[in-house]
Scaffold this active site. Structure first.
Site, PDB file in Angstrom:
ATOM      1  N   TRP A 106     -10.671 -34.830 -74.694  1.00 35.03           N
ATOM      2  CA  TRP A 106      -9.287 -35.231 -74.980  1.00 35.03           C
ATOM      3  C   TRP A 106      -8.510 -35.481 -73.701  1.00 35.03           C
ATOM      4  CZ3 TRP A 106      -9.194 -37.224 -79.430  1.00 35.03           C
ATOM      5  CH2 TRP A 106      -9.872 -36.651 -80.511  1.00 35.03           C
ATOM      6  N   ASP A 176      -1.060 -30.828 -74.222  1.00 29.87           N
ATOM      7  CA  ASP A 176      -1.619 -31.221 -75.522  1.00 29.87           C
ATOM      8  C   ASP A 176      -2.094 -29.929 -76.187  1.00 29.87           C
ATOM      9  OD1 ASP A 176      -3.117 -32.044 -77.682  1.00 29.87           O
ATOM     10  OD2 ASP A 176      -4.484 -33.334 -76.543  1.00 29.87           O
ATOM     11  N   LYS A 200      -4.650 -29.516 -87.410  1.00 26.40           N
ATOM     12  CA  LYS A 200      -5.525 -28.380 -87.123  1.00 26.40           C
ATOM     13  C   LYS A 200      -4.868 -27.057 -87.512  1.00 26.40           C
ATOM     14  CE  LYS A 200      -7.844 -31.484 -84.318  1.00 26.40           C
ATOM     15  NZ  LYS A 200      -7.608 -32.445 -83.251  1.00 26.40           N
TER      16      LYS A 200
HETATM   17  C1  LIG Z   1      -7.699 -33.525 -82.515  1.00 23.44           C
HETATM   18  C2  LIG Z   1      -7.172 -33.623 -81.138  1.00 23.44           C
HETATM   19  C3  LIG Z   1      -6.578 -34.794 -80.642  1.00 23.44           C
HETATM   20  C4  LIG Z   1      -6.510 -36.076 -81.446  1.00 23.44           C
HETATM   21  O1  LIG Z   1      -5.588 -35.966 -82.444  1.00 23.44           O
HETATM   22  P1  LIG Z   1      -5.230 -37.188 -83.431  1.00 23.44           P
HETATM   23  O2  LIG Z   1      -4.081 -36.618 -84.174  1.00 23.44           O
HETATM   24  O3  LIG Z   1      -6.435 -37.463 -84.253  1.00 23.44           O
HETATM   25  O4  LIG Z   1      -4.853 -38.347 -82.583  1.00 23.44           O
HETATM   26  C5  LIG Z   1      -6.066 -34.772 -79.361  1.00 23.44           C
HETATM   27  N1  LIG Z   1      -6.124 -33.678 -78.608  1.00 23.44           N
HETATM   28  C6  LIG Z   1      -6.704 -32.528 -79.032  1.00 23.44           C
HETATM   29  C7  LIG Z   1      -6.735 -31.344 -78.147  1.00 23.44           C
HETATM   30  C8  LIG Z   1      -7.241 -32.481 -80.308  1.00 23.44           C
HETATM   31  O5  LIG Z   1      -7.815 -31.338 -80.745  1.00 23.44           O
END
Ligand SMILES: *Cc1c(COP(=O)(O)O)cnc(C)c1O
Length: 365
Positions: A106, A176, A200
């Site tokens: 990511w 993030d 999540k």
């Molecule tokens: C799942 C995830 C993403 C991507 O998220 P989307 O909502 O599908 O764009 C980005 N960063 C992390 C750390 C993730 O776990």
């Protein structure tokens, strides 16, 4: 009890398990939301009934994460992946640098987007060690004239997690937190901007939460599309255009559920107990199972491990599937096994899985 038995052992990495109580409440309210004679999905986003849902979700997130008053909570769309672009679009100038801490796939995706707008560089990277570790604070490089420092708090694919966050002096820190927001307490004031896709730990997919310090809004670039400016959403309480109303309603109910359990400290305790069940099965296996992450960097949300060869791994995954464990295969980019133990995954699910691991070892070790 019957409901419990019919629920799958869900270890999906995202979208992932939601609390059963929340699903049931949503079901109850589905066709007649609190006496309105319609579902939440059918309400106008300008109606008082919807605004209450919207504002309550914001207030609850502020309360549960102890977000200081000089931050705005925004509900956006486009997932965390659009944040990868919105961040440099808003805060990076073409000649400017930004420091990215590289801890997994990511971070790499976020970095690639920043290259389209300015000059990102690696603040630190653990790629050479297969992203088994989070870098030490003293390894992080940045300069006070950088636009920002960016990190990924939990690495969903590799199964590593920052245990604490650095204090970055003089440069906005951006995080993030898609896969571990609301799983443990942390000091929001170390960050200028935090973002997370909801699917999540916070609710269904389709909503992205951003928590942004107000002074950062004033520093943003202005020559960008209206919908991609944080300030547009901040000025309009995330109601500039139609927000994902049902997702925000669900997110609010998930927050209510966390509050009802006793808040963030109770959630942390549960997450530690759940993860321990599975890490113990790894650590007590004498190398039958090998954890991917170094112990000091282990994630409480995504537990990644391998077996001695691909054949045995295939057998393990096939038997796990047969026993009803869903989503235990590793991310398609790295293989192996992964159990995602987000907030809403019950203790019993983790216990059943750790028992399965022990039993599989006994018959195949
Ligand atoms: C799942 C995830 C993403 C991507 O998220 P989307 O909502 O599908 O764009 C980005 N960063 C992390 C750390 C993730 O776990």
């Amino acid at each position: 009890m019957i409901d419990q038995l019919q629920r799958a052992y869900n270890f999906n990495a995202g979208p992932s398990a939601l609390p059963l109580d929340v699903l049931k409440k949503a079901q109850e309210e589905l066709v007649d939301f609190r006496g309105t004679g319609m579902s939440v999905m059918e309400l106008s986003h300008r109606s008082a009934a919807y605004e209450e849902v919207h504002n309550q979700a914001i207030a609850l997130l502020k309360e549960l994460l102890s977000i200081p008053d000089n931050y705005e909570v925004l509900f956006l769309q486009g997932g965390a992946s659009l944040q990868f672009s919105m961040i440099p679009m808003n805060f990076l100038k073409p000649e400017q640098k930004a420091a990215y801490v590289m801890t997994g796939s990511w971070s790499e995706k976020a970095f690639a987007e920043a290259k389209l707008f300015g000059n990102p560089y690696h603040s630190a990277s653990t790629k050479d060690g297969q992203y088994r570790q989070i870098p030490k604070f003293e390894e992080l490089q940045y300069n006070t004239d950088d636009a920002y420092v960016h990190l990924t708090s939990n690495n969903t694919i590799y199964g590593t997690q920052w245990k604490d966050f650095p204090v970055i002096e003089g440069v906005p820190l951006i995080g993030d937190m898609s896969s571990d927001i609301l799983s443990r307490p942390f000091d929001v004031s170390k960050f200028a901007l935090i973002y997370a896709g909801a699917q999540k730990n916070l609710g269904p997919s389709g909503v992205t939460v951003a928590i942004i310090r107000k002074d950062l809004l004033e520093k943003a670039n202005t020559n960008i599309p209206t919908m991609l400016k944080y300030s547009t959403h901040a000025k309009n309480n995330s109601l500039y255009n139609t927000p994902p109303t049902f997702g925000i309603y669900m997110l609010g109910e998930v927050l209510n559920w966390v509050k009802g359990l006793g808040g963030i400290h109770e959630i942390t305790k549960r997450n530690e107990e759940k993860a321990k069940l599975i890490y113990d099965a790894i650590d007590l296996s004498n190398g039958f199972y090998n954890g991917h992450a170094e112990k000091d960097s282990r994630s409480l949300m995504n537990i990644t491990f391998r077996l001695k060869d691909e054949e045995l791994e295939k057998k393990f995954l096939a038997e796990a599937k047969k026993e009803g464990f869903i989503g235990v295969n590793g991310h398609r980019s790295v293989g192996g096994c992964r159990a995602s133990t987000y907030n809403a995954v019950p203790y019993e699910t983790c216990k059943a899985f750790s028992e399965f691991m022990v039993q599989f070892q006994q018959t195949n070790g």
